[in-house]
Design a protein around this motif. Sequence first.
Motif, PDB file in Angstrom:
ATOM      1  N   PRO A   1       0.847  -1.190   0.000  1.00 57.44           N
ATOM      2  CA  PRO A   1       0.000   0.000   0.000  1.00 57.44           C
ATOM      3  C   PRO A   1       0.885   1.243   0.000  1.00 57.44           C
ATOM      4  CG  PRO A   1       0.062  -0.961   2.188  1.00 57.44           C
ATOM      5  CD  PRO A   1       0.786  -1.904   1.286  1.00 57.44           C
ATOM      6  N   PHE A   2       0.367   2.336  -0.542  1.00 60.78           N
ATOM      7  CA  PHE A   2       1.127   3.584  -0.527  1.00 60.78           C
ATOM      8  C   PHE A   2       1.143   4.142   0.894  1.00 60.78           C
ATOM      9  CE2 PHE A   2      -0.497   3.820  -5.023  1.00 60.78           C
ATOM     10  CZ  PHE A   2       0.728   3.524  -5.586  1.00 60.78           C
ATOM     11  N   PRO A   3       2.150   4.927   1.218  1.00 57.32           N
ATOM     12  CA  PRO A   3       2.210   5.516   2.559  1.00 57.32           C
ATOM     13  C   PRO A   3       1.206   6.654   2.702  1.00 57.32           C
ATOM     14  CG  PRO A   3       4.073   6.246   1.272  1.00 57.32           C
ATOM     15  CD  PRO A   3       3.326   5.265   0.417  1.00 57.32           C
ATOM     16  N   LEU A   4      -0.034   6.364   2.400  1.00 59.49           N
ATOM     17  CA  LEU A   4      -1.119   7.348   2.497  1.00 59.49           C
ATOM     18  C   LEU A   4      -2.150   6.770   3.457  1.00 59.49           C
ATOM     19  CD1 LEU A   4      -1.591   7.942  -1.330  1.00 59.49           C
ATOM     20  CD2 LEU A   4      -0.297   9.382   0.232  1.00 59.49           C
TER      21      LEU A   4
ATOM     22  N   GLU B   1      -7.247   7.074   1.134  1.00 57.45           N
ATOM     23  CA  GLU B   1      -6.503   7.764   0.076  1.00 57.45           C
ATOM     24  C   GLU B   1      -5.813   6.761  -0.853  1.00 57.45           C
ATOM     25  OE1 GLU B   1      -6.084  11.266  -1.714  1.00 57.45           O
ATOM     26  OE2 GLU B   1      -7.159  10.873   0.147  1.00 57.45           O
TER      27      GLU B   1
ATOM     28  N   PHE C   1      -6.775   7.978  -4.422  1.00 58.30           N
ATOM     29  CA  PHE C   1      -5.711   8.559  -5.238  1.00 58.30           C
ATOM     30  C   PHE C   1      -5.642   7.941  -6.643  1.00 58.30           C
ATOM     31  CE2 PHE C   1      -0.902   8.106  -5.837  1.00 58.30           C
ATOM     32  CZ  PHE C   1      -0.821   9.210  -6.650  1.00 58.30           C
ATOM     33  N   PRO C   2      -5.607   6.608  -6.766  1.00 58.57           N
ATOM     34  CA  PRO C   2      -5.620   6.046  -8.135  1.00 58.57           C
ATOM     35  C   PRO C   2      -6.903   6.378  -8.902  1.00 58.57           C
ATOM     36  CG  PRO C   2      -4.972   4.377  -6.551  1.00 58.57           C
ATOM     37  CD  PRO C   2      -5.430   5.549  -5.761  1.00 58.57           C
TER      38      PRO C   2
ATOM     39  N   GLU D   1      -6.611   9.777 -10.232  1.00 58.50           N
ATOM     40  CA  GLU D   1      -5.688   9.778 -11.360  1.00 58.50           C
ATOM     41  C   GLU D   1      -6.360   9.304 -12.641  1.00 58.50           C
ATOM     42  OE1 GLU D   1      -2.348  10.387 -12.445  1.00 58.50           O
ATOM     43  OE2 GLU D   1      -3.073  11.850 -11.012  1.00 58.50           O
TER      44      GLU D   1
ATOM     45  N   LEU E   1      -0.012   2.028   6.363  1.00 59.70           N
ATOM     46  CA  LEU E   1       1.126   1.207   6.768  1.00 59.70           C
ATOM     47  C   LEU E   1       0.973   0.679   8.188  1.00 59.70           C
ATOM     48  CD1 LEU E   1       4.088   3.200   5.205  1.00 59.70           C
ATOM     49  CD2 LEU E   1       2.738   1.355   4.246  1.00 59.70           C
TER      50      LEU E   1
ATOM     51  N   ARG F   1      -7.593  -1.834  -3.756  1.00 57.90           N
ATOM     52  CA  ARG F   1      -7.084  -0.752  -4.599  1.00 57.90           C
ATOM     53  C   ARG F   1      -7.080  -1.184  -6.056  1.00 57.90           C
ATOM     54  NH1 ARG F   1      -1.004   0.795  -3.308  1.00 57.90           N
ATOM     55  NH2 ARG F   1      -0.699  -1.237  -4.251  1.00 57.90           N
TER      56      ARG F   1
ATOM     57  N   TYR G   1       6.693   0.686  -4.159  1.00 58.41           N
ATOM     58  CA  TYR G   1       5.788   1.805  -4.485  1.00 58.41           C
ATOM     59  C   TYR G   1       5.788   2.071  -5.986  1.00 58.41           C
ATOM     60  CZ  TYR G   1       5.907   2.948   0.516  1.00 58.41           C
ATOM     61  OH  TYR G   1       5.818   2.907   1.871  1.00 58.41           O
TER      62      TYR G   1
ATOM     63  N   LEU H   1      -0.427   4.962 -12.765  1.00 55.26           N
ATOM     64  CA  LEU H   1      -0.403   6.341 -12.285  1.00 55.26           C
ATOM     65  C   LEU H   1       0.596   7.121 -13.133  1.00 55.26           C
ATOM     66  CD1 LEU H   1      -0.330   5.717  -8.449  1.00 55.26           C
ATOM     67  CD2 LEU H   1      -2.280   5.971  -9.975  1.00 55.26           C
TER      68      LEU H   1
ATOM     69  N   GLU I   1       1.063  12.289   6.491  1.00 56.25           N
ATOM     70  CA  GLU I   1       0.530  11.424   5.426  1.00 56.25           C
ATOM     71  C   GLU I   1      -0.113  10.162   5.982  1.00 56.25           C
ATOM     72  OE1 GLU I   1      -0.173  11.713   2.467  1.00 56.25           O
ATOM     73  OE2 GLU I   1       0.735  13.655   2.137  1.00 56.25           O
TER      74      GLU I   1
END
Lengths: 292, 293
Positions: free
Chosen positions: A133-136, A140, A144-145, A148, A183, A197, B180, B189, B293
């Motif tokens: 996973p993204f650090p969001l 999110e 986020f994707p 986008e 995370l 996701r 990532y 993306l 974040e």
Amino acid sequence: MYDEISKISALESDQTEKLHNKQAILPPSTKPSAERITAPPVSLTNVSVRYNDLIAIEQANLDVPAGQITALVGPSGCGKSSLLSTINRMTDTIPGCHVSGEIWVGDKNILHTSTDLSYLRRQVGMVFQQPNPFPLSIEENIRFPLKEHGIRDKATVNHMIESVLTQVGLWPEVNSRLKQNALRLSGGQQQRLCIARCLALKPSVILFDEPCSALDPLASATVEELIKQLTPTYTVLMVTHNLAQARRIADHIAVCWMQSGCGCIIESGDTESIFERPIHPITRAFCQGDKG
Amino acid sequence: MVSNIKSKYAANELNLNKAKFKHNIIALAIWSTALLTVSLPLMMLWTIGVEGFPQLSLQFLLTEPTHAGRSGGILPMLISTLWILCICLVTVVPIGLGCALYLSECVTADSTIGRIVGLSLDVLSGVPSIVFGLFGYAVFAIQLGLGFSILSGGLSLACMVLPLFIRTTEQALRACPTAYRRAAEALDLSLFAFVARILLPSAASNIAIAFIISTGRALAETAVLIFTAGYVTRIPSHWSDSGRALSVHIYDLSMNVPGGQPNAAATAVVLMLLIIVINLVAHRLSKRWQLLE
Ligand SMILES: Nc1ncnc2c1ncn2[C@@H]1O[C@H](COP(=O)(O)OP(=O)(O)OP(=O)(O)O)[C@@H](O)[C@H]1O
Ligand SMILES: [Mg+2]
């Protein structure tokens, strides 16, 4: 069996209904999303993967039937990940990597230069071995994707977040802390978030690269169950080291093996016949090992 | 038989003791080097502090120097230094960040362009600062007609700090987990979205550190500024004015002004405190950034 069929037909009628609705409401230019509703089959013909001088996969042939789970099994280093990542062309960005042959997703050869890579990546989703996973925040990670890809409407996005998180069984666990950093979730939860996701972009084919091997048995069982639920809406190709797991959830098995220095698909077929009546001696030894 | 075993046992014991002894010696050696490293800055602070601290007061910070700096304060130098630093960093950060992004995201390390850029950065960072001073003097002060000015000084300093900032920032960006990148790629993306939402925030703390290192380097620089920003001890009112940086002041007081030593030490203390404060602030910021974040 009957249950299965009724499930499929219920889904199909649901889909045709959606299709009709869409066509009634939306202008014809948005047709691609309607096209993607039924999962396409994937078929690899004489696919070879080369890293500079090293041939990772030699002349692989593999059929991944639509709406079913196909497991790719084999020892470490025989090129399973390499083969998997040709299907969404992740191999494009690896320096020195060359792919040849034909890969059909539905009726398109995606190795052809005219392929719309962006469309392909949305059509073919991928989940990795290590949960990434993204650090969001949790929400999110999904928003986020979507953003986008041009889906910005708040209500739609929020609805989508809830629906995919529900689909992967995370919603009850995280709905009170959607703003928390992803995370901080456990490994299994992170992996399910990654699947969510991926689902949010509405793929029709999903590639799993050893999705459970970084997880403990319990989390692994949850993810396994989740993958099972993805059929028949999605076509699933999954790499796994775990033969028992492949046997539990896969409809079809393909066995990948090193032969004279390069990886080959030595045998493939439906799960029962691979385990009960393997033809290739290596397959027999490999699968007997699982039994014994 | 029994005695045999006993003697073997004794021999083992002996070996064990020897190993222990060796272990202790090595541990001691490692400890003393660590102690030396810690004590070095403390000794430095002590030497400068003993001479400089008695001179320090608010007055010292807020008045102009008199008697060529033997007495009075350092207000103009503080202001000049901050001006120069600002110009330097405002130039370095966008250019450096852009170049680091280019190096980490757009070219592979072994491509021709990547190698050429890398090589020129390595050459640049090996150039002695006095050469940057002469270069800045020739180009900014003379050719571009900026004269001895804060602007010349800041830009020359930027040339010197740039390779350092690019390299450290590039490392910070490369440290971003490939997982990532792979996820972003699989989700299709755009590069911009990935850089803005994932890469920069996840590298933020390390970029902040790159920023600090560069700031420290710029603050400490003397040779570049003597030739470009000049010596004048007035408060600069414009960036085209000449101005004396703190480090130049220290150099001047201790080399050219008999009896300037105490104030030089006091200025050095100020400079070090400044660097420490910047470190702390950046550390705080980077932590905050990560938590957001
Ligand atoms: N980026 C790369 N560059 C060069 N060679 C690579 C690269 N990725 C994989 N290989 C090589 O390709 C071969 C197949 O690797 P791959 O990762 O596909 O195997 P795998 O079957 O997925 O193994 P595992 O089960 O351990 O994940 C290996 O010999 C590996 O060294
Ligand atoms: Mg692999």
